[in-house]
Motif scaffolding. Sequence first.
Motif, PDB file in Angstrom:
ATOM      1  N   ASN A 196      42.638  34.220  34.210  1.00  0.00           N
ATOM      2  CA  ASN A 196      43.312  35.405  34.750  1.00  0.00           C
ATOM      3  C   ASN A 196      42.459  36.172  35.749  1.00  0.00           C
ATOM      4  O   ASN A 196      42.850  37.253  36.199  1.00  0.00           O
ATOM      5  N   LEU A 197      41.289  35.631  36.116  1.00  0.00           N
ATOM      6  CA  LEU A 197      40.374  36.389  36.968  1.00  0.00           C
ATOM      7  C   LEU A 197      40.955  36.682  38.352  1.00  0.00           C
ATOM      8  O   LEU A 197      40.746  37.765  38.905  1.00  0.00           O
ATOM      9  N   GLY A 198      41.693  35.736  38.913  1.00  0.00           N
ATOM     10  CA  GLY A 198      42.308  35.984  40.216  1.00  0.00           C
ATOM     11  C   GLY A 198      43.292  37.141  40.167  1.00  0.00           C
ATOM     12  O   GLY A 198      43.344  37.963  41.083  1.00  0.00           O
ATOM     13  N   PHE A 199      44.048  37.231  39.093  1.00  0.00           N
ATOM     14  CA  PHE A 199      45.012  38.326  38.934  1.00  0.00           C
ATOM     15  C   PHE A 199      44.283  39.659  38.734  1.00  0.00           C
ATOM     16  O   PHE A 199      44.707  40.691  39.251  1.00  0.00           O
ATOM     17  N   LEU A 200      43.160  39.641  37.999  1.00  0.00           N
ATOM     18  CA  LEU A 200      42.365  40.851  37.818  1.00  0.00           C
ATOM     19  C   LEU A 200      41.865  41.378  39.163  1.00  0.00           C
ATOM     20  O   LEU A 200      41.977  42.578  39.455  1.00  0.00           O
ATOM     21  N   LEU A 201      41.334  40.488  39.984  1.00  0.00           N
ATOM     22  CA  LEU A 201      40.802  40.928  41.272  1.00  0.00           C
ATOM     23  C   LEU A 201      41.906  41.394  42.212  1.00  0.00           C
ATOM     24  O   LEU A 201      41.723  42.349  42.980  1.00  0.00           O
ATOM     25  N   VAL A 245      41.990  45.099  43.973  1.00  0.00           N
ATOM     26  CA  VAL A 245      42.110  45.353  45.419  1.00  0.00           C
ATOM     27  C   VAL A 245      43.256  46.317  45.700  1.00  0.00           C
ATOM     28  O   VAL A 245      43.157  47.195  46.570  1.00  0.00           O
ATOM     29  N   GLU A 246      44.342  46.164  44.957  1.00  0.00           N
ATOM     30  CA  GLU A 246      45.508  47.023  45.175  1.00  0.00           C
ATOM     31  C   GLU A 246      45.340  48.413  44.571  1.00  0.00           C
ATOM     32  O   GLU A 246      46.062  49.349  44.937  1.00  0.00           O
ATOM     33  N   ASN A 247      44.375  48.554  43.652  1.00  0.00           N
ATOM     34  CA  ASN A 247      44.140  49.849  42.997  1.00  0.00           C
ATOM     35  C   ASN A 247      42.645  50.197  43.039  1.00  0.00           C
ATOM     36  O   ASN A 247      41.989  50.310  41.995  1.00  0.00           O
ATOM     37  N   PRO A 248      42.095  50.373  44.250  1.00  0.00           N
ATOM     38  CA  PRO A 248      40.655  50.606  44.358  1.00  0.00           C
ATOM     39  C   PRO A 248      40.245  51.996  43.868  1.00  0.00           C
ATOM     40  O   PRO A 248      41.043  52.933  43.889  1.00  0.00           O
ATOM     41  N   ILE A 252      37.770  47.018  39.369  1.00  0.00           N
ATOM     42  CA  ILE A 252      37.497  46.053  38.299  1.00  0.00           C
ATOM     43  C   ILE A 252      36.948  46.773  37.070  1.00  0.00           C
ATOM     44  O   ILE A 252      37.374  46.531  35.936  1.00  0.00           O
ATOM     45  N   ARG A 253      35.996  47.680  37.282  1.00  0.00           N
ATOM     46  CA  ARG A 253      35.326  48.354  36.175  1.00  0.00           C
ATOM     47  C   ARG A 253      36.085  49.579  35.667  1.00  0.00           C
ATOM     48  O   ARG A 253      35.846  50.051  34.552  1.00  0.00           O
ATOM     49  N   GLY A 254      36.984  50.112  36.505  1.00  0.00           N
ATOM     50  CA  GLY A 254      37.686  51.322  36.111  1.00  0.00           C
ATOM     51  C   GLY A 254      36.855  52.571  36.306  1.00  0.00           C
ATOM     52  O   GLY A 254      37.194  53.646  35.794  1.00  0.00           O
ATOM     53  N   GLU A 255      35.784  52.473  37.066  1.00  0.00           N
ATOM     54  CA  GLU A 255      34.960  53.626  37.401  1.00  0.00           C
ATOM     55  C   GLU A 255      34.262  53.374  38.730  1.00  0.00           C
ATOM     56  O   GLU A 255      34.004  52.227  39.112  1.00  0.00           O
ATOM     57  N   ALA A 256      33.950  54.445  39.423  1.00  0.00           N
ATOM     58  CA  ALA A 256      33.404  54.339  40.765  1.00  0.00           C
ATOM     59  C   ALA A 256      31.989  53.764  40.774  1.00  0.00           C
ATOM     60  O   ALA A 256      31.170  54.064  39.902  1.00  0.00           O
ATOM     61  N   VAL A 257      31.705  52.943  41.775  1.00  0.00           N
ATOM     62  CA  VAL A 257      30.340  52.478  42.025  1.00  0.00           C
ATOM     63  C   VAL A 257      29.536  53.663  42.575  1.00  0.00           C
ATOM     64  O   VAL A 257      30.005  54.407  43.431  1.00  0.00           O
ATOM     65  N   GLU A 258      28.308  53.816  42.094  1.00  0.00           N
ATOM     66  CA  GLU A 258      27.455  54.909  42.550  1.00  0.00           C
ATOM     67  C   GLU A 258      26.539  54.438  43.680  1.00  0.00           C
ATOM     68  O   GLU A 258      25.839  53.436  43.560  1.00  0.00           O
ATOM     69  N   LEU A 259      26.587  55.176  44.766  1.00  0.00           N
ATOM     70  CA  LEU A 259      25.696  54.960  45.905  1.00  0.00           C
ATOM     71  C   LEU A 259      24.706  56.117  45.974  1.00  0.00           C
ATOM     72  O   LEU A 259      24.927  57.177  45.383  1.00  0.00           O
TER      73      LEU A 259
END
Length: 491
Positions: free
Chosen positions: A91-96, A100-103, A239-246
């Motif tokens: 199901n990884l393709g569907f997860l990604l 992408v559609e819900n960034p 993917i993680r449900g939380e923002a990446v920190e920069l």
Amino acid sequence: MAKMNDLRSALEFLKTKEGQYIESDVEVDPKAELSGVYRYVGAGGTVPRPTQEGPAMVFTNVRGHENARVAIGVLASRKRVGYLLNEKPENLGFLLNKAVENPIPPVVVDNAKAKCQEEVHYATEEGFDIRKLIPAPTNTEEDAGPYITMGLCYASDPETKESDITIHRLCLQSKDEISMYFVPGARHLGVFREKAEAAGKPLPISISIGVDPAIEIASCFEPPTTPLGYNELGAAGGIRGEAVELTSCLTIDEKCIANAEYVIEGELIPNARIREDVNSDSGKAMPEFPGYTGGAQPAIPVIKVKAVTTRKNPIMQSCIGPSEEHVSMAGIPTEASIISMVNRAMPGKLKNVYCASSGGGKYIAVLQFVKSVPSDEGRQRQAALLAFSAFSELKHVFLVDEDVDCFDIKDVMWAMTTRFQADVDMIPIPGVRCHPLDPSNDPANSPSIRDHGIACKAIFDCTVPFAEKDRFHRSKFKELDPSHWVPELFK
């Protein structure tokens, strides 16, 4: 599920999964030896046999690099990627696609909170040398030099200020210079560099090494799924449900990933070029995903390094170009792109997609297609054309029915043997731009090819014609739970 938002938490999680992690404290030379060892342990992919799908590996005793560790093969198994992204492998393709559609856009944190800047080395310091600071492996004895193969390159459009992150081939050329290879027309950062160079200005760039696997996977999306202006870090957040920190870099006007193990800060210098094998004269670059060593480029852009920042006791992350790790990073985003494109055109007909290991995650896609009514006949070939549109570097598309496991190449070959006739079911598409790293995509291989990097793409329709489905039923074995008889095999 353990929370993972950096490389260290991912490795700690893998330690809890049987057969997914191993480490060695035996001294290893980063020049050819380290990758040579992992070729046997778990590289898989298109490396020369013998190889296998094995655990992620950490080398804790790297010659010439005290207190540094090197992790390799973290993503070199689809099953392991499933563990790391908390999803079933199929199901990884569907997860990604959903991500992408819900960034979730990245956020910026203060430097004081940035673990990547616990230790700082400025290029102005006496004795500064990136080759001593960064234990980048030289994958084979023929390589042009030590390569960063898992460097997340982050830069911004000089005009719009929109940012993007991608992985590029980076060779450590001197104490403060890195060469950066751009596949022509394939990456947003290439557009940014060209704009800056046209204006006669350097392009600030950060290279983050050793990050959350979700970032590494998401960074490999390409147009049209993630068009110019789409920051793939948003998909990683999805993917993680939380923002990446920069966080802000210390010596350039750019951001980097806040919890990376290593960050290289530098500038792409306008009109500066270097011969990729200037230090080796081998004529070779490094092993690439098709299974061949890429030729050294005669003149490629140069990054002038300003600083290197790290976590305490940093972990260098690397991969072998032709390994299963590349299949995971390039192939799963491609699957997501194909799912998105086909589902918009014909909802419900595409059951799944696999970008196969034998194509390095880029050259081959197997589409599992459902024909439910007579008018579906022919739509499977339209789906193949849409797959080529979703990812231009695809060379071969295999179409199979829903009773064929698209992730099992033996099953795909069975379908090709019993459901495919080459005179009517192979559809060649000559003269289409593909990828320069496939050595057969060259005029020397066929008079039909006009330029290096052009291919004759092909569709292999291994589906049963709808009107003939009654003649092609597979043998019907009894459905049951085998764990009743052999629980040790079906936990």
